[in-house]
Design a protein around this motif. Structure first.
Motif, PDB file in Angstrom:
ATOM      1  N   TYR A  35       0.954  -0.871   0.084  1.00 14.97           N
ATOM      2  CA  TYR A  35       0.087   0.066   0.247  1.00 14.97           C
ATOM      3  C   TYR A  35       1.263   1.391  -0.138  1.00 14.97           C
ATOM      4  CZ  TYR A  35      -3.779  -3.529   1.495  1.00 14.97           C
ATOM      5  OH  TYR A  35      -5.270  -3.976   1.434  1.00 14.97           O
ATOM      6  N   LYS A  42      -5.310   9.018   1.067  1.00 10.83           N
ATOM      7  CA  LYS A  42      -5.763   8.415   2.441  1.00 10.83           C
ATOM      8  C   LYS A  42      -4.335   6.387   1.768  1.00 10.83           C
ATOM      9  CE  LYS A  42     -11.004   7.693   1.575  1.00 10.83           C
ATOM     10  NZ  LYS A  42     -11.691   7.002   1.215  1.00 10.83           N
ATOM     11  N   VAL A  43      -4.642   5.979   3.134  1.00 11.62           N
ATOM     12  CA  VAL A  43      -3.712   4.583   2.581  1.00 11.62           C
ATOM     13  C   VAL A  43      -4.500   4.094   1.145  1.00 11.62           C
ATOM     14  CG1 VAL A  43      -2.598   2.420   3.611  1.00 11.62           C
ATOM     15  CG2 VAL A  43      -3.358   4.697   4.418  1.00 11.62           C
ATOM     16  N   PHE A  91       4.073   0.840   2.259  1.00 14.21           N
ATOM     17  CA  PHE A  91       3.670   0.049   3.602  1.00 14.21           C
ATOM     18  C   PHE A  91       3.375  -1.335   2.995  1.00 14.21           C
ATOM     19  CE2 PHE A  91       3.029   2.607   7.339  1.00 14.21           C
ATOM     20  CZ  PHE A  91       2.727   4.392   6.592  1.00 14.21           C
ATOM     21  N   GLY A 106       3.734  -3.127   8.125  1.00 12.81           N
ATOM     22  CA  GLY A 106       5.559  -3.385   8.635  1.00 12.81           C
ATOM     23  C   GLY A 106       4.806  -1.332   9.370  1.00 12.81           C
ATOM     24  N   ASP A 107       6.254  -0.633   9.278  1.00  8.39           N
ATOM     25  CA  ASP A 107       6.183   0.899   9.959  1.00  8.39           C
ATOM     26  C   ASP A 107       6.395   1.577   8.554  1.00  8.39           C
ATOM     27  OD1 ASP A 107       7.626   0.500  13.039  1.00  8.39           O
ATOM     28  OD2 ASP A 107       5.432   0.644  12.572  1.00  8.39           O
TER      29      ASP A 107
ATOM     30  N   ASP B   1     -11.073   7.717  -4.626  1.00  7.76           N
ATOM     31  CA  ASP B   1     -12.565   6.243  -4.329  1.00  7.76           C
ATOM     32  C   ASP B   1     -13.072   6.360  -2.888  1.00  7.76           C
ATOM     33  OD1 ASP B   1     -11.118   2.646  -4.174  1.00  7.76           O
ATOM     34  OD2 ASP B   1     -13.349   4.006  -3.172  1.00  7.76           O
ATOM     35  N   GLN B   2     -14.038   6.858  -3.182  1.00  2.00           N
ATOM     36  CA  GLN B   2     -15.011   7.193  -1.689  1.00  2.00           C
ATOM     37  C   GLN B   2     -16.159   6.722  -1.211  1.00  2.00           C
ATOM     38  OE1 GLN B   2     -14.950  10.617  -0.502  1.00  2.00           O
ATOM     39  NE2 GLN B   2     -12.796  10.554  -1.399  1.00  2.00           N
ATOM     40  N   GLN B   3     -15.498   5.179  -1.919  1.00  2.00           N
ATOM     41  CA  GLN B   3     -16.019   3.978  -0.789  1.00  2.00           C
ATOM     42  C   GLN B   3     -16.019   3.621   0.340  1.00  2.00           C
ATOM     43  OE1 GLN B   3     -16.125  -0.206  -3.126  1.00  2.00           O
ATOM     44  NE2 GLN B   3     -13.667   0.897  -4.327  1.00  2.00           N
ATOM     45  N   VAL B   4     -15.391   4.349   0.922  1.00  2.00           N
ATOM     46  CA  VAL B   4     -15.238   4.268   2.881  1.00  2.00           C
ATOM     47  C   VAL B   4     -14.746   5.716   3.311  1.00  2.00           C
ATOM     48  CG1 VAL B   4     -14.369   3.331   5.209  1.00  2.00           C
ATOM     49  CG2 VAL B   4     -14.655   1.540   3.227  1.00  2.00           C
ATOM     50  N   LEU B  34     -12.771  -3.057   8.966  1.00  2.00           N
ATOM     51  CA  LEU B  34     -11.752  -3.752  10.348  1.00  2.00           C
ATOM     52  C   LEU B  34     -11.132  -1.607  10.574  1.00  2.00           C
ATOM     53  CD1 LEU B  34     -10.368  -5.617   7.710  1.00  2.00           C
ATOM     54  CD2 LEU B  34      -8.685  -5.662   9.330  1.00  2.00           C
ATOM     55  N   TYR B  36      -7.761  -0.182  12.624  1.00  2.00           N
ATOM     56  CA  TYR B  36      -6.171   0.157  12.531  1.00  2.00           C
ATOM     57  C   TYR B  36      -6.267   1.422  12.747  1.00  2.00           C
ATOM     58  CZ  TYR B  36      -5.330  -3.621   9.050  1.00  2.00           C
ATOM     59  OH  TYR B  36      -5.356  -4.639   8.842  1.00  2.00           O
ATOM     60  N   LYS B  38      -3.111   4.384  14.024  1.00  2.00           N
ATOM     61  CA  LYS B  38      -1.855   4.748  13.829  1.00  2.00           C
ATOM     62  C   LYS B  38      -1.442   5.648  14.501  1.00  2.00           C
ATOM     63  CE  LYS B  38       0.636   5.799   9.134  1.00  2.00           C
ATOM     64  NZ  LYS B  38       1.866   6.665  10.278  1.00  2.00           N
ATOM     65  N   GLY B  43       3.475   1.278  11.167  1.00  2.00           N
ATOM     66  CA  GLY B  43       2.627   1.919  10.153  1.00  2.00           C
ATOM     67  C   GLY B  43       1.492   2.260  11.059  1.00  2.00           C
ATOM     68  N   PRO B  44      -0.322   1.170  10.686  1.00  4.48           N
ATOM     69  CA  PRO B  44      -1.285   0.810  10.851  1.00  4.48           C
ATOM     70  C   PRO B  44      -0.882  -0.478  11.555  1.00  4.48           C
ATOM     71  CG  PRO B  44      -1.809   1.407   7.986  1.00  4.48           C
ATOM     72  CD  PRO B  44       0.212   1.307   8.625  1.00  4.48           C
ATOM     73  N   PHE B  89      -8.145   4.597  11.473  1.00  2.00           N
ATOM     74  CA  PHE B  89      -8.823   4.257  10.462  1.00  2.00           C
ATOM     75  C   PHE B  89      -9.919   3.275  10.276  1.00  2.00           C
ATOM     76  CE2 PHE B  89      -5.844   6.903   7.499  1.00  2.00           C
ATOM     77  CZ  PHE B  89      -5.012   7.292   8.586  1.00  2.00           C
ATOM     78  N   LEU B  99      -7.707  -3.972   0.810  1.00  2.00           N
ATOM     79  CA  LEU B  99      -8.138  -3.849   2.025  1.00  2.00           C
ATOM     80  C   LEU B  99      -8.347  -2.243   1.587  1.00  2.00           C
ATOM     81  CD1 LEU B  99      -6.514  -4.334   5.107  1.00  2.00           C
ATOM     82  CD2 LEU B  99      -8.585  -5.182   4.894  1.00  2.00           C
ATOM     83  N   PHE B 101      -9.875   2.187   2.527  1.00  2.00           N
ATOM     84  CA  PHE B 101      -9.039   2.648   3.748  1.00  2.00           C
ATOM     85  C   PHE B 101     -10.092   3.638   4.052  1.00  2.00           C
ATOM     86  CE2 PHE B 101      -6.224   0.836   6.559  1.00  2.00           C
ATOM     87  CZ  PHE B 101      -5.137   0.040   6.049  1.00  2.00           C
ATOM     88  N   GLY B 102     -10.491   4.352   4.608  1.00  2.00           N
ATOM     89  CA  GLY B 102     -10.951   5.544   5.097  1.00  2.00           C
ATOM     90  C   GLY B 102      -9.912   6.553   5.344  1.00  2.00           C
ATOM     91  N   GLN B 103     -10.433   7.705   5.209  1.00  2.00           N
ATOM     92  CA  GLN B 103      -9.341   9.059   5.533  1.00  2.00           C
ATOM     93  C   GLN B 103      -9.137   8.955   7.364  1.00  2.00           C
ATOM     94  OE1 GLN B 103     -12.590   9.181   4.314  1.00  2.00           O
ATOM     95  NE2 GLN B 103     -12.934  10.697   3.249  1.00  2.00           N
TER      96      GLN B 103
END
Lengths: 114, 111
Positions: A35, A42-43, A91, A106-107, B1-4, B34, B36, B38, B43-44, B89, B99, B101-103
């Protein structure tokens, strides 16, 4: 607790150069992912890898990108000819086999393209 | 991508009180959700997840609620602690796929 390890933590590269980001996933995990997160965004998913082949990739993951699992432990992301817009946090993540298994991250590697 | 989507960029709560973080999604094909956490320069970190066949999952101070009809999930943290201060997140996936992700929502827990 087992963790995903990424190296280097920060990579500075000239535009047009090749870069390889390295990851050691958790040892019993079978699914691997990359990612990225551009600053302030966003990620976003790049690619997933299972059973030694790409299982899914995003539109971002064009011909300049490639992934490889050269041995039993490493998982690498190569960018062939870097662009300024490739600057981001990258990531790596991995997950176990089976339904409902979360991805562990990972970080990250901060990639800066000059 | 605004799905989340996570519509609240930040949330501030007092130590000991409940933190409620919200997330909305648009794709009814998502079957796994999920949360997460951060910290900067990390990382998450996976917190908790829920399958679409459930409406609640609890793990210690963390509870995730899923409302499929509203396409909404929330994370409750009770009681909140200063160490919970981080960016949270939500993420969704379909059949073990990527995955989305949201913002993120930045939670600040004040002592």
């Amino acid at each position: 607790e087992p963790e995903v390890t990424q190296t280097p933590s920060h990579q500075v590269t000239q535009m047009g150069q090749e870069v390889i980001l390295r990851c050691v996933p958790i040892s019993n995990h079978l699914y691997f992912y990359w990612y990225r997160q551009i600053l302030g965004q966003k990620v976003e998913f790049l690619v997933s890898f299972y059973n030694n082949e790409i299982s899914e990739k995003s539109e971002i993951f064009d011909d300049q990108f490639s992934v490889e699992r050269p041995d039993g432990s490493n998982f690498t992301l190569k960018i062939r000819s870097t662009k300024l817009e490739d600057s981001a946090m990258y990531f790596c993540a991995s997950s176990e086999q089976g339904q409902g298994q979360p991805q562990h991250f990972g970080d990250g590697t901060r990639l800066s393209i000059l | 991508d605004q799905q989340v989507k996570q519509n609240s960029p930040s949330l501030s709560v007092q130590e000991g009180r409940i933190s409620i973080l919200n997330c909305d999604y648009t794709n009814s094909m998502f079957d796994y959700f999920l949360w997460y956490k951060k910290y900067p320069a990390e990382g998450p970190t996976f917190l908790i997840s829920i399958s679409s066949i459930k409406d609640k999952n609890e793990d210690g101070r963390f509870t995730v609620f899923l409302n499929k009809s509203a396409k909404h999930l929330s994370l409750h943290i009770v009681p909140s602690q200063p160490g919970d201060s981080a960016v949270y997140f939500c993420a969704a996936s379909r059949s073990r796929g990527k995955l989305i992700f949201g913002q993120g929502t930045e939670l600040s827990v004040k002592p």
